[in-house]
Write a protein that holds these residues in place. Structure first.
Motif, PDB file in Angstrom:
ATOM      1  N   GLU A 185      49.598  32.477  39.883  1.00  0.00           N
ATOM      2  CA  GLU A 185      49.796  31.123  40.432  1.00  0.00           C
ATOM      3  C   GLU A 185      51.155  31.017  41.108  1.00  0.00           C
ATOM      4  OE1 GLU A 185      50.738  26.896  38.428  1.00  0.00           O
ATOM      5  OE2 GLU A 185      48.741  27.670  37.941  1.00  0.00           O
ATOM      6  N   ALA A 236      41.937  32.575  36.400  1.00  0.00           N
ATOM      7  CA  ALA A 236      43.010  32.425  37.385  1.00  0.00           C
ATOM      8  C   ALA A 236      44.252  33.214  36.992  1.00  0.00           C
ATOM      9  CB  ALA A 236      43.371  30.959  37.553  1.00  0.00           C
ATOM     10  N   ILE A 259      41.495  34.322  41.577  1.00  0.00           N
ATOM     11  CA  ILE A 259      40.607  34.387  40.420  1.00  0.00           C
ATOM     12  C   ILE A 259      39.867  35.724  40.408  1.00  0.00           C
ATOM     13  CG2 ILE A 259      40.327  31.888  40.290  1.00  0.00           C
ATOM     14  CD1 ILE A 259      37.580  32.226  41.561  1.00  0.00           C
ATOM     15  N   ASP A 261      35.301  28.153  38.535  1.00  0.00           N
ATOM     16  CA  ASP A 261      36.480  27.341  38.810  1.00  0.00           C
ATOM     17  C   ASP A 261      36.079  25.957  39.309  1.00  0.00           C
ATOM     18  OD1 ASP A 261      39.418  27.339  38.907  1.00  0.00           O
ATOM     19  OD2 ASP A 261      39.176  27.109  41.060  1.00  0.00           O
ATOM     20  N   TYR A 275      33.514  31.796  42.745  1.00  0.00           N
ATOM     21  CA  TYR A 275      34.299  30.573  42.625  1.00  0.00           C
ATOM     22  C   TYR A 275      33.611  29.517  41.752  1.00  0.00           C
ATOM     23  CZ  TYR A 275      37.434  32.072  46.396  1.00  0.00           C
ATOM     24  OH  TYR A 275      38.354  32.734  47.157  1.00  0.00           O
ATOM     25  N   TYR A 329      46.564  30.472  43.888  1.00  0.00           N
ATOM     26  CA  TYR A 329      46.328  31.437  42.817  1.00  0.00           C
ATOM     27  C   TYR A 329      45.130  32.288  43.206  1.00  0.00           C
ATOM     28  CZ  TYR A 329      42.902  27.856  41.263  1.00  0.00           C
ATOM     29  OH  TYR A 329      41.877  26.924  41.196  1.00  0.00           O
TER      30      TYR A 329
END
Length: 260
Positions: free
Chosen positions: A89, A86, A80, A241, A238, A78
């Motif tokens: 996917e 996100a 982001i 996440d 990141y 996926y």
């Protein structure tokens, strides 16, 4: 026609240039699919090596089929956005996924200029059943572009492995970022300092056992700093996440403890 005349020379040169250009265009067209396939294979190889898949004693296995390894170990992809949300996917057809087809250089440019981004995430199941997320980074070194992938364990903070590459860094100096002795240092390092998320440091003079740092390359301070900056810039996006993964761990441990 007089072969010694200027007109003949101009016509002959023009015909020759057109002929050569046509041949080169045909060759380029014929070879393009193979070139693209090689680029895709190299991308798959780099992604897998970041998770230590396809390695033998810390070195790439020359006999490994990285296309098959990629297809069998990647279970989801996926992308982001700047806020860590996100989208896109995919749980199959990973070579055709948005993540795989994302141009990292374009995303780096967007990051640098404060634009909207879509950064890829590859979810990988290792042979031991553990899940890691493989995250790219991209930046500019001393002489050209540098890039790589970092695999992070399910706890959202422990590095499983990493691999880096470059376009034109100096051999024996900055070019060492692409060597196993350097990127293997990232194994089991942590993206955590004092309980807070923190990108890994590349330390001049040596990390001296710092769980959040690795040794910089002697004589390649600029490239080392550039790579550290690139990693930090991408890990900053990141982070949300990865923090979500870290937050799941205590709950999972509690459930296991209650079950016992």
């Amino acid at each position: 026609m007089n072969t010694n005349s200027n007109t003949y020379t101009v016509i002959y040169t023009t015909v020759l240039v057109v002929f050569v250009a046509a041949v080169l265009a045909i060759v380029s067209t014929v070879l393009k699919p193979k070139q693209n396939a090689n680029i895709e294979l190299e991308q798959m190889k780099t992604i897998m090596l970041a998770a230590n898949v396809g390695e033998v004693n810390g070195e790439p296995d020359k006999s490994a089929d990285f296309k098959s390894l990629f297809e069998s170990h990647i279970i989801k992809t996926y992308v982001i956005d700047n806020q860590g949300k996100a989208s896109d996917e995919a749980t199959s057809g990973f070579k055709e996924s948005v993540a795989f087809k994302t141009n990292l250089k374009a995303q780096f440019s967007a990051l640098k200029n404060g634009g909207a981004v879509k950064l890829p995430v590859y979810v990988c199941r290792l042979d031991n059943g553990q899940i890691v997320k493989i995250l790219p980074c991209y930046g500019v070194g001393l002489w050209g572009d540098i890039w790589g992938y970092i695999a992070v364990k399910a706890d959202g903070q422990t590095i499983e492995g990493a691999v880096f590459a470059h376009a034109s860094e100096t051999p024996g100096l900055g070019g060492e970022i692409a060597m196993p002795w350097f990127y293997n240092q990232f194994d089991n390092k942590t993206l955590n300092v004092g309980g807070q998320f923190a990108s890994v440091k590349i330390v001049k003079g040596g990390a001296n056992g710092n769980p959040n740092g690795v040794d910089a390359i002697s004589g390649a301070t600029i490239t080392s700093r550039a790579l550290e900056t690139a990693i930090a810039q991408w890990m900053d996006v990141y982070a949300a996440d990865l923090k979500a993964d870290a937050a799941k761990k205590p709950a999972q441990e509690t459930e296991t403890s209650n079950a016992e």
